[in-house]
Design a protein around this motif. Structure first.
Motif, PDB file in Angstrom:
ATOM      1  N   THR A 121       1.376   9.399  -5.605  1.00 21.87           N
ATOM      2  CA  THR A 121       1.754  10.770  -5.248  1.00 21.87           C
ATOM      3  C   THR A 121       2.668  11.375  -6.304  1.00 21.87           C
ATOM      4  O   THR A 121       2.503  12.540  -6.699  1.00 21.87           O
ATOM      5  CB  THR A 121       2.448  10.796  -3.871  1.00 21.87           C
ATOM      6  OG1 THR A 121       1.513  10.337  -2.873  1.00 21.87           O
ATOM      7  CG2 THR A 121       2.914  12.202  -3.515  1.00 21.87           C
ATOM      8  N   GLY A 177      -1.155  11.467  -2.654  1.00 20.45           N
ATOM      9  CA  GLY A 177      -1.912  10.298  -3.062  1.00 20.45           C
ATOM     10  C   GLY A 177      -2.710   9.696  -1.925  1.00 20.45           C
ATOM     11  O   GLY A 177      -3.182   8.560  -2.033  1.00 20.45           O
ATOM     12  N   TYR A 178      -2.880  10.428  -0.858  1.00 19.29           N
ATOM     13  CA  TYR A 178      -3.623   9.942   0.309  1.00 19.29           C
ATOM     14  C   TYR A 178      -4.346  11.117   0.962  1.00 19.29           C
ATOM     15  O   TYR A 178      -3.940  12.276   0.830  1.00 19.29           O
ATOM     16  CB  TYR A 178      -2.678   9.277   1.326  1.00 19.29           C
ATOM     17  CG  TYR A 178      -1.573  10.184   1.817  1.00 19.29           C
ATOM     18  CD1 TYR A 178      -1.723  10.957   2.970  1.00 19.29           C
ATOM     19  CD2 TYR A 178      -0.383  10.298   1.098  1.00 19.29           C
ATOM     20  CE1 TYR A 178      -0.718  11.808   3.407  1.00 19.29           C
ATOM     21  CE2 TYR A 178       0.632  11.142   1.519  1.00 19.29           C
ATOM     22  CZ  TYR A 178       0.462  11.895   2.677  1.00 19.29           C
ATOM     23  OH  TYR A 178       1.461  12.751   3.090  1.00 19.29           O
ATOM     24  N   VAL A 185       0.874   4.156  -2.841  1.00 21.52           N
ATOM     25  CA  VAL A 185       0.591   5.558  -2.510  1.00 21.52           C
ATOM     26  C   VAL A 185       1.740   6.454  -2.952  1.00 21.52           C
ATOM     27  O   VAL A 185       1.522   7.556  -3.477  1.00 21.52           O
ATOM     28  CB  VAL A 185       0.325   5.715  -0.997  1.00 21.52           C
ATOM     29  CG1 VAL A 185       0.281   7.187  -0.605  1.00 21.52           C
ATOM     30  CG2 VAL A 185      -0.990   5.039  -0.611  1.00 21.52           C
ATOM     31  N   THR A 192       0.832  -1.205   0.000  1.00 20.52           N
ATOM     32  CA  THR A 192       0.000   0.000   0.000  1.00 20.52           C
ATOM     33  C   THR A 192       0.863   1.250   0.000  1.00 20.52           C
ATOM     34  O   THR A 192       0.610   2.201  -0.747  1.00 20.52           O
ATOM     35  CB  THR A 192      -0.942   0.002   1.223  1.00 20.52           C
ATOM     36  OG1 THR A 192      -1.778  -1.145   1.178  1.00 20.52           O
ATOM     37  CG2 THR A 192      -1.806   1.249   1.222  1.00 20.52           C
ATOM     38  N   ASN A 193       1.904   1.253   0.828  1.00 17.03           N
ATOM     39  CA  ASN A 193       2.800   2.417   0.882  1.00 17.03           C
ATOM     40  C   ASN A 193       3.470   2.669  -0.463  1.00 17.03           C
ATOM     41  O   ASN A 193       3.619   3.817  -0.893  1.00 17.03           O
ATOM     42  CB  ASN A 193       3.866   2.203   1.962  1.00 17.03           C
ATOM     43  CG  ASN A 193       3.296   2.301   3.367  1.00 17.03           C
ATOM     44  OD1 ASN A 193       2.260   2.942   3.565  1.00 17.03           O
ATOM     45  ND2 ASN A 193       3.956   1.685   4.332  1.00 17.03           N
ATOM     46  N   TYR A 240      -5.756   7.122  -1.782  1.00 22.24           N
ATOM     47  CA  TYR A 240      -5.951   6.228  -0.635  1.00 22.24           C
ATOM     48  C   TYR A 240      -6.622   6.973   0.525  1.00 22.24           C
ATOM     49  O   TYR A 240      -6.225   8.086   0.891  1.00 22.24           O
ATOM     50  CB  TYR A 240      -4.594   5.689  -0.182  1.00 22.24           C
ATOM     51  CG  TYR A 240      -4.642   4.814   1.056  1.00 22.24           C
ATOM     52  CD1 TYR A 240      -5.215   3.548   1.012  1.00 22.24           C
ATOM     53  CD2 TYR A 240      -4.114   5.270   2.258  1.00 22.24           C
ATOM     54  CE1 TYR A 240      -5.250   2.754   2.139  1.00 22.24           C
ATOM     55  CE2 TYR A 240      -4.150   4.480   3.397  1.00 22.24           C
ATOM     56  CZ  TYR A 240      -4.724   3.218   3.339  1.00 22.24           C
ATOM     57  OH  TYR A 240      -4.765   2.427   4.457  1.00 22.24           O
TER      58      TYR A 240
END
Length: 335
Positions: free
Chosen positions: A15, A289-290, A11, A7-8, A233
């Motif tokens: 981003t 992106g989050y 993201v 997930t990181n 996210y």
């Protein structure tokens, strides 16, 4: 742990892509500033509506450049733009179009109205009667128009930015709750400060004052930006924060708030959806992106202020929906 690591990475990649793709939308704000002085918050909210595919209701006294702001946005985005001056004698056909009889071949043909455009400025929307409001309702919600039993899809993007004047009430019709709920955001426009007023004087205090806005983005870029926004996210803690804010407008006692006697109706599930989308668009403009809780809190008042219907008791105590939403925002803990 692997899932979290994946997930990181996703993201981070998102981003990086957003940082490249959001430049044209930051340029829109710069182009609009060639015409507007101040009103950065209004321009920011218009961009959020554009990116999140949501309509805006803009309220302010006359002379605050609400119409100019929307017209400038349309030029910067390079889309079809129509300004509709809403009046008490406006008919639905004036908005969506009608069937016209052609005697030469004895047939009816559809003549489309000005609603068939990308960006619609509904100027003084509360001056139009109920039949016009209902015709606009289908266009706003379904992105389609029905003329003579035939349904026509509207262009994409399709965005309604409506203005209303809170001062004059003579000759106006209160917008029905079903329609105000269709607006993603309700933005209140205030007077400029002294420094901004002086800049307005220096820039516009001449009969020949004219400023051009260049097109810096296109419908294709808007579609690509929306694809990235859908991928942004939202952590489960942020999701719960959004739900708590909306639920607190319905059952405030469950959150330790003594507001039940002041709220007649709270936010609908559409409020939850719009708050999420608006927070994602805010993150996109910030190059992330989050979504953070700050994104949600920054935009929440504009998403909720027109969706909380107050009681007569609240009016007697001079409590507004805005003050109630502000109290909820200050009470619900940020994760």
């Amino acid at each position: 742990m692997l899932e979290s690591s994946t997930t990181n990475e996703q993201v981070t990649e998102l981003t990086q892509e957003i940082e490249k793709q959001n430049a044209p939308f930051r340029n829109i704000a710069e182009q609009v500033s060639h015409v507007l002085v101040g009103q950065e918050r209004l321009v920011h909210r218009m961009l959020i509506g554009l990116l999140a595919n949501g309509h805006l209701l803009i309220e302010g006294v006359p002379g605050l450049a609400k119409t100019t702001a929307v017209a400038s946005l349309a030029k910067a985005v390079d889309v079809d733009f129509q300004r509709l001056q809403f009046t008490p004698d406006l008919l639905p056909a004036d908005l969506i179009g009608t069937q016209v009889y052609r005697p030469q071949d004895q047939t009816f043909v559809v003549q489309k109205g000005p609603i068939f455009s990308n960006l619609i400025l509904a100027d003084e929307i509360n001056r139009a009667p109920a039949k016009v409001q209902s015709a606009l309702l289908e266009a706003m919600q379904e992105r389609q128009v029905t003329i003579g039993g035939e349904t026509f899809p509207l262009d994409d993007p399709f965005l309604v930015m409506a203005t209303q004047n809170p001062v004059e009430q003579e000759g106006t019709y209160q917008l029905p709750e079903a329609q105000t709920d269709r607006f993603m955001l309700k933005v209140l426009v205030d007077y400029p400060n002294r420094e901004e007023e002086l800049r307005i004087l220096q820039r516009m205090g001449k009969t020949s004052a004219k400023f051009e806005v260049e097109a810096v983005t296109s419908p294709d870029q808007i579609a690509e930006a929306r694809r990235l926004i859908d991928a942004i996210y939202v952590d489960s803690k942020v999701q719960n924060y959004i739900v708590d804010l909306v639920m607190a407008t319905r059952t405030p006692e469950a959150y330790g708030l003594e507001l039940s006697d002041l709220i007649q109706f709270g936010g609908s599930p559409r409020a939850t959806i719009n708050l999420t989308l608006a927070a994602k668009a805010n993150a996109f403009l910030a190059g992330r992106g989050y979504v953070t809780p700050a994104d949600v809190k920054e935009i929440a008042l504009d998403v909720l202020r027109h969706r909380v219907i107050v009681t007569y008791e609240a009016e007697a105590e001079e409590r507004t929906s805005e003050s109630i939403v502000s109290e909820i925002l200050s009470h619900i803990a940020i994760p």
